[in-house]
Scaffold this motif. Structure first.
Motif, mmCIF file in Angstrom:
data_model
loop_
_atom_site.group_PDB
_atom_site.id
_atom_site.type_symbol
_atom_site.label_atom_id
_atom_site.label_comp_id
_atom_site.label_asym_id
_atom_site.label_seq_id
_atom_site.Cartn_x
_atom_site.Cartn_y
_atom_site.Cartn_z
ATOM 1 N N LEU A 60 0.887 -1.325 0.378
ATOM 2 C CA LEU A 60 0.412 -0.269 0.027
ATOM 3 C C LEU A 60 0.747 1.662 -0.254
ATOM 4 O O LEU A 60 0.746 2.009 -1.247
ATOM 5 C CB LEU A 60 -0.860 -0.275 1.567
ATOM 6 C CG LEU A 60 -1.704 1.649 1.544
ATOM 7 C CD1 LEU A 60 -2.681 1.413 0.730
ATOM 8 C CD2 LEU A 60 -2.178 1.195 3.128
ATOM 9 N N LEU A 61 1.829 1.674 0.985
ATOM 10 C CA LEU A 61 2.208 2.204 0.988
ATOM 11 C C LEU A 61 3.231 2.814 -0.092
ATOM 12 O O LEU A 61 3.050 4.093 -0.674
ATOM 13 C CB LEU A 61 3.523 2.732 2.214
ATOM 14 C CG LEU A 61 3.656 3.965 2.510
ATOM 15 C CD1 LEU A 61 4.819 4.222 4.409
ATOM 16 C CD2 LEU A 61 5.543 4.353 1.798
ATOM 17 N N LEU A 62 3.978 1.886 -1.360
ATOM 18 C CA LEU A 62 4.912 2.093 -2.038
ATOM 19 C C LEU A 62 3.862 2.489 -2.897
ATOM 20 O O LEU A 62 4.332 3.372 -4.013
ATOM 21 C CB LEU A 62 4.740 1.218 -2.220
ATOM 22 C CG LEU A 62 6.294 0.803 -3.579
ATOM 23 C CD1 LEU A 62 6.964 1.907 -3.525
ATOM 24 C CD2 LEU A 62 6.579 -0.925 -3.618
ATOM 25 N N ARG A 63 3.290 2.038 -2.937
ATOM 26 C CA ARG A 63 1.749 2.610 -4.487
ATOM 27 C C ARG A 63 1.390 4.373 -3.886
ATOM 28 O O ARG A 63 1.183 5.268 -4.814
ATOM 29 C CB ARG A 63 0.525 1.125 -4.245
ATOM 30 C CG ARG A 63 0.977 0.020 -4.771
ATOM 31 C CD ARG A 63 -0.304 -0.489 -4.993
ATOM 32 N NE ARG A 63 -0.879 -1.167 -3.678
ATOM 33 C CZ ARG A 63 -2.299 -0.995 -3.223
ATOM 34 N NH1 ARG A 63 -2.495 -0.563 -3.539
ATOM 35 N NH2 ARG A 63 -2.193 -1.899 -2.238
ATOM 36 N N GLU A 68 -0.314 6.746 -6.774
ATOM 37 C CA GLU A 68 -1.278 6.105 -7.320
ATOM 38 C C GLU A 68 -2.496 5.840 -6.068
ATOM 39 O O GLU A 68 -2.046 6.352 -5.171
ATOM 40 C CB GLU A 68 -0.957 4.266 -7.807
ATOM 41 C CG GLU A 68 -0.056 3.453 -8.401
ATOM 42 C CD GLU A 68 0.550 2.166 -8.331
ATOM 43 O OE1 GLU A 68 0.184 1.823 -8.028
ATOM 44 O OE2 GLU A 68 1.598 2.201 -8.410
ATOM 45 N N LYS A 69 -3.853 5.300 -6.894
ATOM 46 C CA LYS A 69 -5.155 5.095 -6.188
ATOM 47 C C LYS A 69 -5.051 4.341 -5.117
ATOM 48 O O LYS A 69 -5.063 3.621 -5.875
ATOM 49 C CB LYS A 69 -6.305 5.705 -7.008
ATOM 50 C CG LYS A 69 -7.164 6.092 -6.277
ATOM 51 C CD LYS A 69 -8.412 6.456 -7.804
ATOM 52 C CE LYS A 69 -9.927 6.833 -7.106
ATOM 53 N NZ LYS A 69 -10.396 6.314 -5.784
ATOM 54 N N VAL A 70 -5.025 4.844 -4.088
ATOM 55 C CA VAL A 70 -5.422 3.664 -3.205
ATOM 56 C C VAL A 70 -6.560 3.390 -2.735
ATOM 57 O O VAL A 70 -7.004 4.035 -2.435
ATOM 58 C CB VAL A 70 -3.866 3.944 -1.973
ATOM 59 C CG1 VAL A 70 -3.090 3.371 -2.478
ATOM 60 C CG2 VAL A 70 -3.972 5.379 -1.740
ATOM 61 N N GLU A 71 -6.510 2.016 -1.922
ATOM 62 C CA GLU A 71 -8.064 1.808 -0.803
ATOM 63 C C GLU A 71 -8.057 2.736 0.323
ATOM 64 O O GLU A 71 -9.352 2.826 0.728
ATOM 65 C CB GLU A 71 -7.730 0.257 -0.761
ATOM 66 C CG GLU A 71 -7.233 -0.425 -0.189
ATOM 67 C CD GLU A 71 -5.894 -0.870 -1.114
ATOM 68 O OE1 GLU A 71 -5.395 0.164 -2.409
ATOM 69 O OE2 GLU A 71 -4.884 -1.315 -0.429
#
Ligand code: CP3
Length: 399
Positions: A60-63, A68-71
């Protein structure tokens, strides 16, 4: 935290030989920190290609760091591994010096993992210090448990000429390589492994002052009486630190945070002369070799410098609490990631204040290119239940 929602994930777990019960099918249950080991098992298996052909994502943190759009918004804390944790204080009894704790790979790995295991943070930072690479450059240091870093000051040309360019970081810092590699294995895709370095100006404050300082008068005198001597030291540091950051990336660091903690003590003129050019040299060296690795810059008391921080070419500016996320976005004026910026003192407050202030930051950031963090390192006496409450508040927030 890792949300296990769908039946597809449940069947995937079965295919991997993991118990069906671990899928929490359809419950939308979040995996709490005590389930961190399960998350490791899931992600370690999942990071290989899956029998169901499911595409497992990067952590998650890398995205989020890539924009990037994250959840959900990822969260970690500066100085999260250390004195505020009971688990760490127990290890200090067995390994009394900071050099031992940070230079024995098994111990450094265990300490780096403690906040991830206790709170389920999304970032796992290498347990080390900004001074750790100094012996590779020919400079010895010690860290006193009570008063912090201690060095023999370097103030004359002869003293500064003893500094060298490290030719092989894996020989001089093998424990950094081992620890980062082990961390990647242990957290799999369920957290992002962060490396970090100190930037030249902040490192130079320790080299010239000989330790911690409050007014930085020795290095400031050097700026005014012997600027070329200081810039020679800063150039040496920039070259070494750029290489050292690349070494950490090659050893497994997925994101690099660069700390110029004390550059906020400089006037804008001196910042432009003695901090900015050397920050940029480090950023350029990393971007040249590893253009896709996100870089986060942090400076304490940096409200006046946010535009300058963004101009270094980093991906993310880590804010202290002297500006709001909105203000920083407006002033920088272009899409850049932001990290932060809860005042660490808020973690001493009651839960309703922690929730209110944390959510106010999350609302402002709108889940756009944002990593939640504190505005500086966590304080040593922070109550651990409040830290857990903070991390859970971030993970529970819906944008
Ligand atoms: O706080 C910051 O501004 C971050 C940059 C920074 C680090 N070390 C990174 C770090 C700075 C300025 C330092 C210097 C340093 N080293 C100090 C500050 C003293 C001063 O001048 O005010 C101290 C006390 C040390 C020694 C040190 N480093 C200890 C005792 C520890 C253990 C953890 C703790 O604070 O209880 C560290 C670890 C450390 N220093 C980490 C980092 C990023 C560990 C990784 C983490 O959890 O973030």
């Amino acid at each position: 935290m890792f949300l296990l929602r769908s039946a597809a994930v449940a069947s995937f777990l079965l295919a991997c030989g993991l118990p069906y019960s671990s899928a929490f099918v359809g419950s939308g249950l979040t995996v709490t920190p005590k389930d961190a080991r399960l998350r490791t098992a899931v992600s370690a298996t999942a990071s290989r290609s899956t029998p169901l052909g499911l595409k497992m994502e990067d952590p998650l943190l890398l995205r989020a760091a890539r924009g990037e759009k994250v959840e959900m918004t990822p969260v970690w804390m500066m100085r999260q591994a250390g004195r505020h944790m009971q688990e760490y204080r127990e290890l200090v009894k067995k390994y009394p010096t900071f050099r031992e704790r940070s230079e024995i790979p098994e111990v450094a790995t265990e300490i780096s993992l403690q906040p991830w295991e206790a709170y389920g943070v999304d970032g796992c930072i290498l347990f080390s210090d900004i001074l750790t690479p100094l012996p590779g450059m020919g400079v010895e240091f010690d860290i006193k448990e009570t008063s912090g870093p201690k060095l023999k000051p370097l103030r004359t040309k002869e003293q500064i000429d003893t500094m060298k360019i490290c030719s092989d970081w894996s020989t001089s810092m093998p424990f950094v390589k081992q620890t980062l590699g082990e961390l990647r294995k242990r957290v799999g895709n369920s957290a992002t492994v962060l490396g970090f370095v100190g930037l030249p100006f902040t490192l130079a404050t320790y080299l010239v002052e000989g330790g911690t300082s409050s007014e930085y008068l020795e290095i400031k005198k050097m700026m005014y009486y012997n600027p070329s001597l200081l810039t020679a030291m800063l150039e040496n540091l920039a070259e070494n630190i750029g290489n050292y950051a690349n070494f950490q990336i090659e050893a497994g660091a997925q994101v690099i945070q660069i700390f110029d903690s004390w550059a906020g003590s400089l006037s804008p003129e001196d910042y432009d002369l003695f901090a900015f050019p050397y920050q940029k040299m480090v950023v350029n060296a990393i971007k040249k070799k590893h253009p896709d690795v996100p870089i986060i810059i942090y400076i304490a008391k940096s409200g006046a410098h946010v535009e300058r921080m963004a101009d270094t070419g980093v991906d993310i500016v880590s804010l202290d609490w002297t500006v709001t996320i909105d203000e920083a976005r407006r002033r920088i004026g272009r899409d850049i990631g932001l990290q932060g910026n809860l005042d660490p003192a808020i973690l001493y407050g009651p839960e309703h204040i922690i929730k209110e202030r944390t959510e106010s930051i999350l609302k402002m950031a709108k889940g756009r290119h944002h990593i939640m963090n504190l505005g500086h390192g966590i304080e040593a006496t922070t109550p651990q239940p409040n830290v857990k409450f903070f991390v859970d508040t971030v993970h529970a927030f819906k944008h």
